[in-house]
Design a protein around this motif. Sequence first.
Motif, PDB file in Angstrom:
ATOM      1  N   MET A 112      51.249  35.135 -45.869  1.00  0.00           N
ATOM      2  CA  MET A 112      50.771  33.849 -46.383  1.00  0.00           C
ATOM      3  C   MET A 112      51.565  33.416 -47.615  1.00  0.00           C
ATOM      4  SD  MET A 112      46.682  34.522 -45.992  1.00  0.00           S
ATOM      5  CE  MET A 112      46.700  36.195 -46.623  1.00  0.00           C
ATOM      6  N   PRO A 113      52.850  33.122 -47.459  1.00  0.00           N
ATOM      7  CA  PRO A 113      53.668  32.778 -48.627  1.00  0.00           C
ATOM      8  C   PRO A 113      53.183  31.512 -49.338  1.00  0.00           C
ATOM      9  CG  PRO A 113      54.875  32.337 -46.604  1.00  0.00           C
ATOM     10  CD  PRO A 113      53.626  33.071 -46.220  1.00  0.00           C
ATOM     11  N   ASP A 114      52.564  30.595 -48.606  1.00  0.00           N
ATOM     12  CA  ASP A 114      52.101  29.351 -49.225  1.00  0.00           C
ATOM     13  C   ASP A 114      51.045  29.586 -50.295  1.00  0.00           C
ATOM     14  OD1 ASP A 114      53.805  27.979 -47.553  1.00  0.00           O
ATOM     15  OD2 ASP A 114      52.247  27.501 -46.088  1.00  0.00           O
ATOM     16  N   ASP A 146      56.495  23.758 -52.037  1.00  0.00           N
ATOM     17  CA  ASP A 146      56.362  23.807 -50.582  1.00  0.00           C
ATOM     18  C   ASP A 146      57.696  23.798 -49.838  1.00  0.00           C
ATOM     19  OD1 ASP A 146      57.067  21.182 -51.029  1.00  0.00           O
ATOM     20  OD2 ASP A 146      55.425  20.314 -49.863  1.00  0.00           O
ATOM     21  N   SER A 147      58.779  24.042 -50.552  1.00  0.00           N
ATOM     22  CA  SER A 147      60.085  24.072 -49.890  1.00  0.00           C
ATOM     23  C   SER A 147      60.255  25.365 -49.102  1.00  0.00           C
ATOM     24  CB  SER A 147      61.216  23.952 -50.924  1.00  0.00           C
ATOM     25  OG  SER A 147      61.309  25.133 -51.691  1.00  0.00           O
ATOM     26  N   ARG A 188      59.241  29.364 -50.132  1.00  0.00           N
ATOM     27  CA  ARG A 188      58.453  30.249 -49.265  1.00  0.00           C
ATOM     28  C   ARG A 188      59.272  31.488 -48.891  1.00  0.00           C
ATOM     29  NH1 ARG A 188      56.660  25.316 -47.401  1.00  0.00           N
ATOM     30  NH2 ARG A 188      58.038  25.295 -45.594  1.00  0.00           N
ATOM     31  N   GLN A 189      60.557  31.302 -48.590  1.00  0.00           N
ATOM     32  CA  GLN A 189      61.409  32.447 -48.240  1.00  0.00           C
ATOM     33  C   GLN A 189      61.549  33.405 -49.418  1.00  0.00           C
ATOM     34  OE1 GLN A 189      62.369  33.300 -45.234  1.00  0.00           O
ATOM     35  NE2 GLN A 189      63.221  35.170 -46.090  1.00  0.00           N
ATOM     36  N   ALA A 190      61.646  32.866 -50.627  1.00  0.00           N
ATOM     37  CA  ALA A 190      61.737  33.723 -51.813  1.00  0.00           C
ATOM     38  C   ALA A 190      60.467  34.552 -51.981  1.00  0.00           C
ATOM     39  CB  ALA A 190      61.980  32.869 -53.060  1.00  0.00           C
TER      40      ALA A 190
END
Length: 155
Positions: free
Chosen positions: A69-71, A77-78, A82-84
Amino acid sequence: MNPGGAVPTLREEDGGLLTQAGAILDFLAHKHPEARLAGGEGPRARADAHRWSAFLTSDVHASFRPIFMPDRSTRDDSDAARQAVVEAGHDLVRKRFGILDGGRSVIDAYAFPMMRWARKLLPGSLEAVPNVQALHDRLAADPAVQKVPAREARR
């Protein structure tokens, strides 16, 4: 099954529900002493079993949250943000598995799903922690353990 909408949950034959990994594992270890799952005899062995259960619950399991759940871990919200977060989660999981070591106990039942997640989400991650990799391999080869993923796949 879990009234809190979470996992894990144990449904007893009488229909009773028990939730929270530590409580379930402690219950099973003491319900089936012949299986010698409690981690050993005496107060130190019991404390070690509780320590590893707490470590898996509060450290290892929680380390997967930014991956799943990176959000929830960034306001940005980029895709890059999220990848970071996901990559930071990978680093945290690797660090936690670096602490985890072998030994057969009821705690393995809790560690095994997280080891499976790590293998799926972070290829090669267990290779850096050979004792954890060996534990995963022993558990994965156990016919009794193999029944659970097979049953889950049929659902």
